[in-house]
Scaffold this active site. Structure first.
Site, PDB file in Angstrom:
ATOM      1  CG  HIS A 166       5.545   5.984   8.162  1.00 58.58           C
ATOM      2  ND1 HIS A 166       6.487   5.253   8.484  1.00 58.58           N
ATOM      3  CD2 HIS A 166       5.502   6.465   6.928  1.00 58.58           C
ATOM      4  CE1 HIS A 166       6.549   4.882   6.980  1.00 58.58           C
ATOM      5  NE2 HIS A 166       5.815   6.078   6.475  1.00 58.58           N
ATOM      6  CB  CYS A 202       7.553   3.967   2.261  1.00 56.22           C
ATOM      7  SG  CYS A 202       7.978   4.188   4.132  1.00 56.22           S
ATOM      8  CG  HIS A 237       1.580   5.334   3.703  1.00 56.71           C
ATOM      9  ND1 HIS A 237       2.546   4.289   3.283  1.00 56.71           N
ATOM     10  CD2 HIS A 237       2.728   6.141   3.914  1.00 56.71           C
ATOM     11  CE1 HIS A 237       3.771   4.326   2.989  1.00 56.71           C
ATOM     12  NE2 HIS A 237       4.195   4.640   4.116  1.00 56.71           N
ATOM     13  CD  GLU A 238       2.929   9.758   4.673  1.00 57.82           C
ATOM     14  OE1 GLU A 238       4.232   9.514   5.683  1.00 57.82           O
ATOM     15  OE2 GLU A 238       3.175   9.397   3.493  1.00 57.82           O
TER      16      GLU A 238
END
Ligand code: NI
Length: 169
Positions: free
Chosen positions: A148, A102, A144-145
């Site tokens: 965030h 990341c 994953h995004e």
């Protein structure tokens, strides 16, 4: 605006839940500029995706995609995509383990279990609906995004923290 500095772990705002894009934000200069900053920053730092909180804007926008990447081996291209207010539905909960890194973490990588297949839905910067069913690395990247914008970092998802380490090039 061009490339923005990446917010790294240790910064409290990276751990906040981001606010949605409002209907009248779509197509606005503010949102178009934010999306351009995200593309410019992603490109500059060599990421495969980036989320708005990573450049200090706590709103629910992510961008991702690549034709080829040096960060990950043996992965198929993913279309360049902007997703505002994304939602994820798990289609196949089978956990697949693979290494992730990341931009907000730096050179450290670790093994993260993610669902094999998901459906995602969201809107581009003009408010055009995007709906896809994806698997494997594409599913991992979107997960994953989207994490965030909920203040979640891949390390939080790790089950074997002993796999955390510096990437050997
Ligand atoms: Ni990340």
């Amino acid at each position: 605006m061009p490339v923005q500095p990446v917010v790294r772990i240790g910064t409290p705002s990276l751990r906040e839940k981001s606010l949605p894009i409002e209907p009248n934000d779509f197509g606005s200069p503010w949102l178009l500029n934010l999306v351009q900053d995200l593309w410019d920053s992603k490109e500059h730092y060599g990421g495969v995706g980036i989320a708005a909180p990573q450049i200090g804007i706590n709103r629910r926008v992510v961008v991702f995609g690549f034709e080829q990447t040096e960060r990950y081996q043996n992965v198929d291209p993913i279309p360049f995509t902007v997703l505002c207010n994304p939602e994820i539905k798990i289609l196949d909960a089978t956990e697949i383990n693979a290494y992730e890194g990341c931009l907000s973490v730096g050179e450290l990588r670790g093994e993260v279990p993610r669902p094999k297949a998901i459906a995602y839905i969201g809107f581009d910067e003009h408010g055009q609906k995007i709906e896809r069913e994806v698997s494997d690395f594409h599913a991992r990247l979107v997960f994953h995004e989207v994490d965030h914008i909920d203040g979640i970092i891949f390390i939080d998802r790790m089950k074997n923290i002993r796999t955390l380490g510096y990437y050997q090039r």
